[in-house]
Scaffold this active site. Structure first.
Site, PDB file in Angstrom:
ATOM      1  CB  SER A  85      -0.892   0.018   1.241  1.00 39.10           C
ATOM      2  OG  SER A  85      -1.557   1.260   1.361  1.00 39.10           O
ATOM      3  CE1 TYR A 100      -4.841  -2.055   4.147  1.00 32.89           C
ATOM      4  CE2 TYR A 100      -3.750   0.066   3.901  1.00 32.89           C
ATOM      5  CZ  TYR A 100      -4.262  -1.087   3.352  1.00 32.89           C
ATOM      6  OH  TYR A 100      -4.189  -1.284   1.996  1.00 32.89           O
TER       7      TYR A 100
END
Length: 195
Positions: A85, A100
């Protein structure tokens, strides 16, 4: 043939990998793409939320790479693509993604470590690090008031990623054209990590 896998269950990972081996006799490409998240600040994050996000986003990548890596080492060949990400490198204002981003940061370093460990076996390990694309994981965030203003401020392209914009890179990393490319963390982010 496909094997539905609960990537949060190490035993289920082993069973699924064995099913693929029983059917095909080898595994040449692994893409680790499972992911979950939430929008909770650290002080509001329950232990169960943290554990679940770390399990699915990081531990499952480790255990899947371990199971498939043992096969690829014996084959002396393999292509592993981890989906990271942009948030393994940058955090947008507002926070709320600590679990996350921590997990995806772990994926980034795991990718580099495995690339170094397994290069001698002709195994490449790379990560694609997307910015925000509209998916089931992001749709709740995208609908929050002001979210698209944030995207426009922190993404020079001023928009979300579109379906298909990861495909070419994934095909390249899965092909022999990328045989000398390993340990790379390639952001597909509309310029988000350039600022």
């Amino acid at each position: 043939m496909y094997a539905v896998t609960d990537v949060g269950d190490v035993n289920n990972i082993a069973e699924s990998v064995q099913k693929v081996m029983d059917t095909y006799g080898r595994i040449d490409i692994l893409v680790n793409a499972a992911g979950i998240g939430n929008n909770l600040m650290v002080v509001d994050q329950a232990k169960e939320n943290w554990d679940s996000i770390i399990s699915i986003n990081l531990s499952s990548v480790y255990y899947m790479c371990k199971a498939v890596g043992e096969i690829m080492i014996k084959q002396n060949y393999g292509k592993i693509i981890n989906i990271g990400s942009i948030h393994s490198r940058v955090i947008f204002p507002g926070g709320g993604i600590s679990a996350y981003s921590s997990a995806k940061g772990g994926v980034m370093n795991l990718t580099k470590d495995l690339a170094v460990e397994w290069a001698q076996y002709d195994i490449t390990v790379n990560a694609i690090c997307p910015a925000v694309f509209k998916t089931e994981l992001t749709e709740d965030s995208i609908d929050l008031p002001g979210f698209m203003d944030l995207i426009k401020a922190y993404c020079p392209a001023g928009r979300l990623g579109e379906p298909g914009e990861l495909d070419g890179l994934a095909i390249y990393l899965a092909s022999d054209a990328s045989s000398f490319c390993t340990g790379q963390l390639i952001c597909v982010d509309g310029g988000g990590t350039a600022i």
